[in-house]
Write a protein that holds these residues in place. Sequence first.
Motif, PDB file in Angstrom:
ATOM      1  N   GLN A 161       0.814  -1.214   0.000  1.00 52.31           N
ATOM      2  CA  GLN A 161       0.000   0.000   0.000  1.00 52.31           C
ATOM      3  C   GLN A 161       0.851   1.269   0.000  1.00 52.31           C
ATOM      4  N   GLU A 162       2.078   1.154   0.451  1.00 51.80           N
ATOM      5  CA  GLU A 162       2.967   2.311   0.399  1.00 51.80           C
ATOM      6  C   GLU A 162       3.301   2.707  -1.036  1.00 51.80           C
ATOM      7  N   LEU A 163       3.073   1.791  -1.984  1.00 52.60           N
ATOM      8  CA  LEU A 163       3.344   2.078  -3.397  1.00 52.60           C
ATOM      9  C   LEU A 163       2.171   2.773  -4.082  1.00 52.60           C
ATOM     10  N   LYS A 164       1.038   2.875  -3.420  1.00 55.02           N
ATOM     11  CA  LYS A 164      -0.176   3.388  -4.059  1.00 55.02           C
ATOM     12  C   LYS A 164       0.005   4.762  -4.705  1.00 55.02           C
ATOM     13  N   PRO A 165       0.628   5.743  -4.033  1.00 51.60           N
ATOM     14  CA  PRO A 165       0.742   7.063  -4.681  1.00 51.60           C
ATOM     15  C   PRO A 165       1.448   7.036  -6.022  1.00 51.60           C
ATOM     16  N   ARG A 166       2.324   6.060  -6.231  1.00 48.81           N
ATOM     17  CA  ARG A 166       3.051   5.982  -7.498  1.00 48.81           C
ATOM     18  C   ARG A 166       2.421   5.033  -8.505  1.00 48.81           C
ATOM     19  N   VAL A 167       1.631   4.089  -8.018  1.00 48.49           N
ATOM     20  CA  VAL A 167       1.113   3.035  -8.893  1.00 48.49           C
ATOM     21  C   VAL A 167      -0.343   3.290  -9.292  1.00 48.49           C
ATOM     22  N   ILE A 168      -1.165   3.750  -8.356  1.00 42.88           N
ATOM     23  CA  ILE A 168      -2.560   4.084  -8.660  1.00 42.88           C
ATOM     24  C   ILE A 168      -2.730   5.578  -8.439  1.00 42.88           C
ATOM     25  N   CYS A 169      -2.719   6.337  -9.491  1.00 41.78           N
ATOM     26  CA  CYS A 169      -2.801   7.795  -9.371  1.00 41.78           C
ATOM     27  C   CYS A 169      -3.653   8.367 -10.496  1.00 41.78           C
ATOM     28  N   TRP A 170      -4.325   9.466 -10.196  1.00 39.39           N
ATOM     29  CA  TRP A 170      -5.192  10.097 -11.186  1.00 39.39           C
ATOM     30  C   TRP A 170      -4.341  10.756 -12.267  1.00 39.39           C
ATOM     31  N   PRO A 171      -4.711  10.599 -13.537  1.00 39.91           N
ATOM     32  CA  PRO A 171      -3.905  11.172 -14.625  1.00 39.91           C
ATOM     33  C   PRO A 171      -3.917  12.699 -14.609  1.00 39.91           C
ATOM     34  N   ASN A 172      -2.757  13.281 -14.859  1.00 39.53           N
ATOM     35  CA  ASN A 172      -2.682  14.742 -14.950  1.00 39.53           C
ATOM     36  C   ASN A 172      -3.273  15.207 -16.274  1.00 39.53           C
ATOM     37  N   ALA A 173      -3.243  16.499 -16.514  1.00 41.04           N
ATOM     38  CA  ALA A 173      -3.893  17.061 -17.702  1.00 41.04           C
ATOM     39  C   ALA A 173      -3.329  16.477 -18.988  1.00 41.04           C
ATOM     40  N   GLU A 174      -2.020  16.365 -19.055  1.00 42.64           N
ATOM     41  CA  GLU A 174      -1.400  15.836 -20.275  1.00 42.64           C
ATOM     42  C   GLU A 174      -1.771  14.380 -20.498  1.00 42.64           C
ATOM     43  N   ARG A 175      -1.784  13.618 -19.417  1.00 44.92           N
ATOM     44  CA  ARG A 175      -2.147  12.198 -19.532  1.00 44.92           C
ATOM     45  C   ARG A 175      -3.615  12.051 -19.919  1.00 44.92           C
ATOM     46  N   GLN A 176      -4.503  12.907 -19.399  1.00 44.64           N
ATOM     47  CA  GLN A 176      -5.917  12.832 -19.762  1.00 44.64           C
ATOM     48  C   GLN A 176      -6.099  13.077 -21.261  1.00 44.64           C
ATOM     49  N   LYS A 177      -5.376  14.029 -21.806  1.00 47.06           N
ATOM     50  CA  LYS A 177      -5.461  14.294 -23.247  1.00 47.06           C
ATOM     51  C   LYS A 177      -4.964  13.095 -24.048  1.00 47.06           C
ATOM     52  N   GLU A 178      -3.921  12.447 -23.556  1.00 48.20           N
ATOM     53  CA  GLU A 178      -3.387  11.268 -24.230  1.00 48.20           C
ATOM     54  C   GLU A 178      -4.402  10.128 -24.222  1.00 48.20           C
ATOM     55  N   ILE A 179      -5.035   9.899 -23.060  1.00 45.94           N
ATOM     56  CA  ILE A 179      -6.062   8.863 -22.961  1.00 45.94           C
ATOM     57  C   ILE A 179      -7.217   9.168 -23.909  1.00 45.94           C
ATOM     58  N   SER A 180      -7.620  10.448 -23.935  1.00 45.47           N
ATOM     59  CA  SER A 180      -8.729  10.862 -24.796  1.00 45.47           C
ATOM     60  C   SER A 180      -8.435  10.551 -26.258  1.00 45.47           C
ATOM     61  N   ARG A 181      -7.220  10.828 -26.707  1.00 48.89           N
ATOM     62  CA  ARG A 181      -6.861  10.559 -28.104  1.00 48.89           C
ATOM     63  C   ARG A 181      -6.894   9.060 -28.402  1.00 48.89           C
ATOM     64  N   GLU A 182      -6.386   8.255 -27.473  1.00 44.68           N
ATOM     65  CA  GLU A 182      -6.355   6.806 -27.683  1.00 44.68           C
ATOM     66  C   GLU A 182      -7.767   6.229 -27.738  1.00 44.68           C
ATOM     67  N   VAL A 183      -8.647   6.669 -26.839  1.00 51.86           N
ATOM     68  CA  VAL A 183     -10.015   6.158 -26.828  1.00 51.86           C
ATOM     69  C   VAL A 183     -10.765   6.576 -28.090  1.00 51.86           C
ATOM     70  N   GLU A 184     -10.530   7.811 -28.528  1.00 50.21           N
ATOM     71  CA  GLU A 184     -11.182   8.283 -29.753  1.00 50.21           C
ATOM     72  C   GLU A 184     -10.772   7.427 -30.946  1.00 50.21           C
ATOM     73  N   ASN A 185      -9.520   7.015 -30.986  1.00 50.92           N
ATOM     74  CA  ASN A 185      -9.068   6.145 -32.075  1.00 50.92           C
ATOM     75  C   ASN A 185      -9.732   4.776 -32.024  1.00 50.92           C
ATOM     76  N   ILE A 186     -10.110   4.350 -30.815  1.00 50.82           N
ATOM     77  CA  ILE A 186     -10.707   3.027 -30.642  1.00 50.82           C
ATOM     78  C   ILE A 186     -12.198   3.032 -30.973  1.00 50.82           C
ATOM     79  N   CYS A 187     -12.933   4.010 -30.446  1.00 53.55           N
ATOM     80  CA  CYS A 187     -14.399   3.963 -30.571  1.00 53.55           C
ATOM     81  C   CYS A 187     -15.021   5.222 -31.168  1.00 53.55           C
ATOM     82  N   GLY A 188     -14.236   6.233 -31.407  1.00 53.14           N
ATOM     83  CA  GLY A 188     -14.781   7.433 -32.020  1.00 53.14           C
ATOM     84  C   GLY A 188     -15.407   8.413 -31.058  1.00 53.14           C
TER      85      GLY A 188
END
Length: 397
Positions: A161-188
Motif C-alpha cells: 500500500q505504500e506504493l499506491k501514490p506511485r502506482v494508482i494515481c489520477w492522470p494529470n492534464a497531459e495524460r488525460q489528453k493522451e487517454i482521450s486521443r487513444e479512446v477516440e481512435n478506438i471507438c470514435g
Amino acid sequence: MSVIELSLVSLWFVNMAEISSILKVKIPLLEFLQEEDDYFYFFARHQTDRYWSLRKREWTPKITSYMETVFTEFGLPQNIDDFRVHYRVSRNLFEIILREIYGSLLLNGYGPYNAIEPPQQLLVCLWYLSNMSSMRELAHIFNLSKSTVHAVVMRVLDALQELKPRVICWPNAERQKEISREVENICGLRGVVGFLDGTHIRLSSALNGERDFYNRKGFPSIQVQAVIDHQMKFTNIYAGWPGCVHDARVLRNSTLYTEAEAGNLVLVDHYILADSAYPLRNWLITPFKNLGNLTPQQVRFNKRLSSARQAVERAFGHLKGRFRRLQDIPLHSSTEICQMILAACILHNMCIFNDDEVEDYIMEEQLQDPNDCQCDNIYQNGHNGIVRRLQLVNSLN
C-alpha cells in the motif's frame, strides 16, 4: 499403599481444585486414599492420557526446506514457467516487487527464532493472493505457524500500500489528453479520460453476520468502485461499502464524486464513461435507457459506449482471474479485506506496467455487456450531463 504409590499420589494431587473440577465431585484426599488400588491406577492413567492430548506439541510435521530446494529450483531457466503457475507473476516481476518493498519487510528475529526473510514473506503473500489455499496450508508449505502466516500476509499488504501514490494515481492534464486521443481512435468518442464501474468481492461470510453485506445476487460481498484507463490500469479505487449498497450511492460518498463535482479532476470538455446505474453529470456520461424508443443515433451511441467500456470489465476480470483470493475472501475484518483488495489492485497495475501476460488471466465469466445493468440510477440526472450527452450523440459520424 507402597511408598512409590504415595509419591505418585502427591505428584498428581498438588492442586486439589483442579482435581475437583475434573472429577466433577469433591473427594477429600483421605477418602480417596482409602479407595481400591485399581481405581487409583485407572485415574492416574486417565490423567496421563489427558495431559498428552492437551499438551501443545513442540513440533508438527511440515515442509522444512521449501526455500532452499523448491524456490531455488524455480530460478533455473527450465522452471521459470512453473514459478508463474504457482505465484501468478513472472520471476522477473517478483524481483521488481521485492526491490520496491524490501526495506519495509526487514525484521529482527526474537529469541531462538530467525527472522523471516523478505523473499519468503512476499512468496507467502503472493501464494495467498493467487490461490484459494488456506493459511493452514501455507503454514505447512513454508514451515510457519498459522498466526505467523497471517502476520506475514498483512505485513506485505501494508508494504504494498505504500506504493499506491506511485502506482494508482489520477492522470494529470497531459495524460488525460493522451487517454482521450487513444479512446477516440478506438471507438470514435472524443474526450473520454476513464471508465467507471463497480464490482462485488465475494466474502466467505457476512461481516458480523450483518444482512447489509448480502447483495442483490444473494451472496455476501464488499463493493469496489474503480476508474480505469484504456490500458486497463486503475486510476482510482474506492472500496469498503457493503454489497447491498447501490452503485450510485457508493459514488456519491466517494472522494471521486466530491472532487469531480468541484471541477478538480476532469478537464473541461472531457468526461468519464459509466453504465446506466450512475447519474448523468457534466463529467460522467452514461448510455440511454433502452425502452424501445431510441433513435438510430442513440442506439449507435450506446453501442460505442458499450464497446469502449469493455476495458473496465476486462480489468476486473484480470484482477479476479490473477489474484483468485478475491473470488472468496475468508477474512473477518473489513479493514484487512480492504487492504487486500487495494494491494491486489496495486499488483494488477504493476503487471500491466511490466507487460506480465495480462491476457492469460482474464476471467471470461467476469466479462459481460456493460450496458446490461440490473439496477437503475437512483439519483436525478444533472442538466449539464443531459446536454453533454446530446452533444456527443449529434457529433457522431
